[in-house]
Design an enzyme around this catalytic site. Sequence first.
Site, PDB file in Angstrom:
ATOM      1  CD  GLU A 127      -2.887   1.208   2.348  1.00  0.00           C
ATOM      2  OE1 GLU A 127      -2.693   0.447   3.321  1.00  0.00           O
ATOM      3  OE2 GLU A 127      -3.821   1.998   2.293  1.00  0.00           O
ATOM      4  CD  GLU A 271      -4.829  -2.191   5.641  1.00  0.00           C
ATOM      5  OE1 GLU A 271      -3.899  -1.715   6.319  1.00  0.00           O
ATOM      6  OE2 GLU A 271      -5.495  -1.512   4.839  1.00  0.00           O
ATOM      7  CD  GLU A 305      -2.778  -2.075  10.707  1.00  0.00           C
ATOM      8  OE1 GLU A 305      -3.254  -2.286   9.577  1.00  0.00           O
ATOM      9  OE2 GLU A 305      -2.455  -0.926  11.100  1.00  0.00           O
ATOM     10  CG  HIS A 308      -7.582  -2.134   7.944  1.00  0.00           C
ATOM     11  ND1 HIS A 308      -8.440  -1.219   7.377  1.00  0.00           N
ATOM     12  CD2 HIS A 308      -6.492  -1.421   8.343  1.00  0.00           C
ATOM     13  CE1 HIS A 308      -7.893  -0.002   7.457  1.00  0.00           C
ATOM     14  NE2 HIS A 308      -6.718  -0.086   8.034  1.00  0.00           N
TER      15      HIS A 308
HETATM   16  N1  TRP Z   1      -3.114   0.804   5.755  1.00  0.00           N
HETATM   17  C1  TRP Z   1      -2.130   1.057   6.773  1.00  0.00           C
HETATM   18  C2  TRP Z   1      -2.923   1.312   8.038  1.00  0.00           C
HETATM   19  O1  TRP Z   1      -3.524   2.303   8.219  1.00  0.00           O
HETATM   20  C3  TRP Z   1      -1.286   2.253   6.464  1.00  0.00           C
HETATM   21  C4  TRP Z   1       0.058   1.965   5.892  1.00  0.00           C
HETATM   22  C5  TRP Z   1       0.946   1.062   6.316  1.00  0.00           C
HETATM   23  C6  TRP Z   1       0.684   2.653   4.827  1.00  0.00           C
HETATM   24  N2  TRP Z   1       2.093   1.159   5.566  1.00  0.00           N
HETATM   25  C7  TRP Z   1       1.962   2.108   4.670  1.00  0.00           C
HETATM   26  C8  TRP Z   1       0.306   3.680   3.999  1.00  0.00           C
HETATM   27  C9  TRP Z   1       2.855   2.584   3.720  1.00  0.00           C
HETATM   28  C10 TRP Z   1       1.185   4.139   3.038  1.00  0.00           C
HETATM   29  C11 TRP Z   1       2.451   3.588   2.890  1.00  0.00           C
HETATM   30  O2  TRP Z   1      -3.069   0.486   8.846  1.00  0.00           O
HETATM   31 ZN    ZN Z   2      -5.582   1.529   8.622  1.00  0.00          ZN
END
Ligand code: TRP
Ligand code: ZN
Length: 880
Positions: A127, A271, A305, A308
């Site tokens: 992500e 997640e 997490e 999610h």
């Molecule tokens: N989805 C992750 C969270 O909120 C966020 C996240 C983790 C993220 N690593 C990242 C976003 C690297 C951008 C880049 O739990």
């Molecule tokens: Zn999140």
Amino acid sequence: MRSETAPAIRLEDYNPPAYRIDTVYLNVELEPKATLVTATMSVHRQPETAEGTPLVLDGDELTLKALKLNGEPLPASAFAASDDRLELRTPPGEPFELTLETEIDPDANTKLMGLYRSSGTYCTQCEAEGFRRITYFLDRPDNLAVYTTRLVAPKATCPVLLANGNPAETGDLETGSRHYAVWHDPHPKPAYLFALVAGDLARVTDTFTTASGRPVTLNIYVEHGKQDRCGWAMDSLKRSMRWDEEVFGLEYDLDVFNIVAVSDFNMGAMENKGLNIFNDKYVLADPETATDQDYANIEAVIAHEYFHNWTGNRITCRDWFQLCLKEGLTVFRDQEFSSDMRSRAVKRISDVRLLKSHQFPEDAGPLAHPVRPKIYHEINNFYTATVYEKGAEVVRMLKTLLGDDAFRAGLDLYFDRHDGDATTIEAFLACFEDATGSDLSRFSLWYEQAGTPVVTVETEYDPGRMTFELSLSQEIPPVPGQKTGKPAVIPLRFGLLGPNGEDLEVTSAEGAQISGDVLILDQARQKVRFGNIASRPVLSLLRGFSAPVRLDQQQDPQDLVFLAAHDRDPFNRWQAVQDIAMQDLVRLTALHGDGHPPVCSRNVIDVFGATLRDMSLDEALRALALTLPGEADIAQEIGKNVNPDHIHAARAVLRREIGRAHVAAFLEQATELVPAGAYAPDAASAGKRALANRALHYCAVSASGAAGIVLERFTSADNMTDRLAALTLLVHDAMPAKDEALEQYRARYEHNSLAMDKWFMTQATDPGPETVEKVRDLMIHPLYDPTNPNRVRALLQSFATGNPTQFARPDGAGFELIAESALEIDKRNPQVASRLLTSFRSWRALDPQRSALAESALLRVSSYENLSRDSRDIVDRSLQ
Ligand code: TRP
Ligand code: ZN
């Protein structure tokens, strides 16, 4: 010459993909410098796509080694491959199979996006757009595919091989020195949820039986020797799983749930389906190295997490503009979980403090954006307090407006209707409309408009008519590039306190929709009149912080004192104490500016004394109420022409006077309030420690012999909470034992990097006059590591955001340090650099001398020609 600003991506330009990839088979042969990825995917054209339309896949720093279509190599004329794009000029009209071979270099991956190595362990972060650094793909959240992953690696260095889903097969390769594992994830998912891990890790294992009786194996993987610090995380995981079943009826859906802790990670945790990857600071804890706050954070992030899995994974986002669909909702869910595990009031106050200190300044500065942005240049820069925390507030308001049952009915419909979808905020809101028959079209403005609404209230009591009238108005302050805001739908939880502090029963009200104790403000101006009120009541408005707004209410100091003593809403009781302190801090700051002797108001001193002795409040609440607003909060309240030195001085005076006035009571709390028995991280014990340490904080500047008491606490503490609280006092109050204590701490913890992060952070946030120089010294300390994001955040981010006087030092040295460091880090890790640069965001609110220095530091960064897209975006917007 400077690098170009990346092209704008706009929500209004969304188009579904022309082709879809529905299954992926990934074969990954792991090598530190040359990992070979073979991706075999089934692709089909969408019915609405004209035959012969090119297929364009995303890439990032990729080298294509081979390409086959339906098993046959393609002639070079049929495709074009570059490091960031692969185009198939005329793909077949019928579904086809595409096989891509790419070679990647995990060791050279310093951005920590895609496949990289952290302390020798291979791991991934996909992500938002990291999967394209592994293979060419439709790297967008609306392409859902079923993944099978085969990992191949040397047995000796990588005994553990993990990917998403359930384990399918393992075995040795012919030679015997390498082995493989196949994982299959039956749940279609977007590429950003892909993950793999390979390395030599220790495992802590447990099991969970779901409500419907399915057993799930739970594993936490950590570096060898850290197993005994995983107990709290595992316990938190099991409680999260049970809670989601009990509160939302949501069960886990795979046979295994794996968590891996790594020490190099750009964010908190990720997640990935069935394989959550964590920054190890949100996994590892024991009393010797973790504070109560660390324990609370671990519980919250593990829950976040895990939650999610439904809000994010089973139902994902159509595009990145919808990020709050998963993040706002999941933050709301983890907040509710923590509230149920701990004290709801304490959790609410902590969350609101975070919102006000992080999100409000963001919303009031050049980086302001709606909860659902309409445009971005770099999506990594939109993992913000606005999307996360304000996003959660919007969900919370929905619950307040609809009521608990209707809210739950809407969510049930959402899970039912959208399971397996990549969807939008509109679709989410439609579920609440359809389940309840309400119209949320005006409410949806909360997702569209940036800026924190200011709600103004004036009250008038008419003894003859026995009426109490509120004149309410709302306004969104100007946000660059946004038309004047429309009135929002603002749920205001309220109470009218009678002469003995009891809540009056509202028997007659006109001028607004009121249900229970919630009044709905939905016009620019509104008069609300309550009847049958026998004497002038005291208004308690915005109870529980029922909406993310600034309340502008010139409340009478005596009314605030009354609320601080009597409000039955614990949040507003805390708020009243804070308001009393804030009024005085703003006044004292101005006095400093004018060179007048600062004299604190008696009011504050009395209220703090009463709060300290108020046994009807639990310890944690008292500790929070006795915490003065932070320097950044005061700066925000002042709003313009900010001089951080005056704020610091004002706060120091008030702290000292409060301490002196109640020194005996503080001493008693500081020394006698020790939880019985061995350390336990529960909320009640943590509350006792918080109050004792808060009391010690006041003693440190008022009690005779304070230095000895603090040093004794530092030396004899049996847990990190107390030890770090004492160290912070020794350092920040420049006590004689400061250097010796820092040295003792270093000797004790130099092999524990999470504990050493606290050592760096404590020194970086020292308000003393030479901290800029100290930070520069620490940057060449053998234990400083500019490639480790936690270490960089501990030293530099905490300096820039937690040390306002030194960051904004009038010689410009603080700004210069951060600008220069950000440029250096940017070459390696743009995400960490751009995050660091956001610390300049409130520069325009500073006094003219300081804002000119901040601007020139930003301009210097901006003139750097090879700035990353991430940092370019932050700097451009900050200067606009
Ligand atoms: N989805 C992750 C969270 O909120 C966020 C996240 C983790 C993220 N690593 C990242 C976003 C690297 C951008 C880049 O739990
Ligand atoms: Zn999140």
